[in-house]
Design an enzyme around this catalytic site. Structure first.
Site, PDB file in Angstrom:
ATOM      1  N   ASN A  60      11.551  -2.940  -6.242  1.00 54.68           N
ATOM      2  CA  ASN A  60      12.390  -3.594  -7.250  1.00 54.68           C
ATOM      3  C   ASN A  60      11.875  -4.998  -7.528  1.00 54.68           C
ATOM      4  O   ASN A  60      11.226  -5.615  -6.699  1.00 54.68           O
ATOM      5  CB  ASN A  60      13.882  -3.588  -6.850  1.00 54.68           C
ATOM      6  CG  ASN A  60      14.074  -3.632  -5.363  1.00 54.68           C
ATOM      7  OD1 ASN A  60      13.938  -4.681  -4.765  1.00 54.68           O
ATOM      8  ND2 ASN A  60      14.342  -2.481  -4.753  1.00 54.68           N
ATOM      9  N   THR A 100      18.245   1.047 -10.614  1.00 57.30           N
ATOM     10  CA  THR A 100      18.047   1.998  -9.519  1.00 57.30           C
ATOM     11  C   THR A 100      17.549   3.330 -10.087  1.00 57.30           C
ATOM     12  O   THR A 100      17.789   3.633 -11.266  1.00 57.30           O
ATOM     13  CB  THR A 100      19.371   2.166  -8.717  1.00 57.30           C
ATOM     14  OG1 THR A 100      19.087   2.926  -7.544  1.00 57.30           O
ATOM     15  CG2 THR A 100      20.456   2.865  -9.520  1.00 57.30           C
ATOM     16  N   GLU A 125      19.141  -3.203  -3.862  1.00 59.22           N
ATOM     17  CA  GLU A 125      18.352  -4.191  -3.117  1.00 59.22           C
ATOM     18  C   GLU A 125      18.277  -5.554  -3.816  1.00 59.22           C
ATOM     19  O   GLU A 125      17.628  -6.467  -3.309  1.00 59.22           O
ATOM     20  CB  GLU A 125      16.953  -3.645  -2.824  1.00 59.22           C
ATOM     21  CG  GLU A 125      16.998  -2.615  -1.695  1.00 59.22           C
ATOM     22  CD  GLU A 125      15.639  -2.042  -1.310  1.00 59.22           C
ATOM     23  OE1 GLU A 125      14.684  -2.193  -2.087  1.00 59.22           O
ATOM     24  OE2 GLU A 125      15.555  -1.437  -0.240  1.00 59.22           O
ATOM     25  N   HIS A 170       9.699  -6.799  -4.619  1.00 60.79           N
ATOM     26  CA  HIS A 170       9.789  -6.017  -3.387  1.00 60.79           C
ATOM     27  C   HIS A 170       9.176  -4.648  -3.626  1.00 60.79           C
ATOM     28  O   HIS A 170       9.504  -3.983  -4.617  1.00 60.79           O
ATOM     29  CB  HIS A 170      11.248  -5.859  -2.945  1.00 60.79           C
ATOM     30  CG  HIS A 170      11.423  -4.724  -1.976  1.00 60.79           C
ATOM     31  ND1 HIS A 170      10.827  -4.730  -0.730  1.00 60.79           N
ATOM     32  CD2 HIS A 170      12.051  -3.534  -2.079  1.00 60.79           C
ATOM     33  CE1 HIS A 170      11.115  -3.593  -0.108  1.00 60.79           C
ATOM     34  NE2 HIS A 170      11.853  -2.838  -0.909  1.00 60.79           N
TER      35      HIS A 170
END
Ligand SMILES: [Zn+2]
Length: 284
Positions: free
Chosen positions: A30, A45, A76, A95
């Site tokens: 993400n 997501t 996240e 990430h």
């Protein structure tokens, strides 16, 4: 005035890069970018990072509540928000799960330093955060000890998280530099051992880093060790460590007859004479 559409395009571009590099399988990873002190853009997501469109990007407030976007935001993003709260200067967070960097944490190995000049200058020490179940706030808190003194951290048995004060593309750079580095370390260890740059030479690199305007390395500010995990890649293990056969028990041991003292000088002389006589007889 911030151009939100342009920021969304930059997120999509970095998404394509992390997917193409193999840093994010399926819907992994993400990305987020800070718009202002109250708003953050983030990826949704359950969408592959390789095929994002600006229209897919979500908007959240600093508590993680979704305030814009037609898709559901990533869980996240809480990890990203912890970084933005602790570091008001940070503009973007990436990430993902780059395989070589992640493999170090799976193997329980800290990322060694003092090996490649670029890593010393651009990244410095790369901390590994302890494992926690992804998504929850306890997970987000695992990297807080490191956000003040690093640009990227490895999340144990999970992936990496990188942040930048400049742009989302820079946060991607740190990820790419780290994974290429870890790949070189793995290859070097397969060939033999990992040789290091000496500490005085690393000091020279840190001087360069300051001259380039990249700031004072946190290792210098904290008077910390420059070189960490110096045990990594010490070369091939000794036979005793790996349980391999020792030289004396190997099939290469010379046969008994060739051992010194097993045959007397007279016997050797007699054999040589006999062989010479047979050759001479054959020649005649
Ligand atoms: Zn993840």
């Amino acid at each position: 005035m911030v151009n939100e559409f342009k920021l969304k395009q930059e997120i999509c571009e970095v998404g394509r890069k992390i997917y193409a590099k193999g840093f994010a399988a399926a819907n992994d990873g993400n990305i987020s970018v800070r718009v202002d002190d109250k708003t953050v853009l983030c990826t949704p997501t359950m969408v592959s990072k390789g095929y994002l469109k600006p229209d897919d990007i979500c908007t959240v407030d600093m508590t993680g509540r979704q305030i814009g976007g037609r898709r559901k935001r990533t869980s996240e993003v809480l990890l990203h928000l912890e970084i933005y709260k602790v570091r008001p200067d940070v503009k973007a967070v990436v990430h993902c799960h780059p395989p070589y960097a992640t493999a170090f944490s799976v193997a329980g190995e800290e990322i060694p330093t003092c090996v490649l000049p670029e890593v010393e200058v651009f990244l410095g020490t790369i901390p590994t955060a302890r494992y926690e179940t992804p998504g929850a706030s306890a997970f987000a808190e695992t990297i807080l000890p490191f956000v003040g003194k690093a640009k990227i951290a490895v999340l144990k048995n999970h992936g990496t998280v990188a942040w930048s004060e400049e742009s989302v593309d820079r946060a991607y750079w740190w990820t790419e530099i780290l994974d290429a580095y870890c790949r070189i370390l793995v290859l070097a260890k397969q060939i033999g051992r990992v040789e290091r740059i000496s500490e005085p030479k690393v000091e020279e690199l840190l001087d360069l880093k300051e001259r380039f305007g990249l700031g004072v390395d946190p290792r210098r500010m904290e008077h910390a060790d420059l070189c960490v995990n110096t045990d990594f890649g010490r070369g091939f293990r000794s036979p005793a460590e790996c349980g391999c056969p020792t030289p004396s028990a190997s099939p290469m041991t010379p046969p008994e007859i060739l051992k010194p003292g097993a045959v007397s000088d007279e016997e050797v002389e007699r054999m040589v004479r006999e062989i010479t006589d047979r050759i001479m007889a054959a020649v005649k």
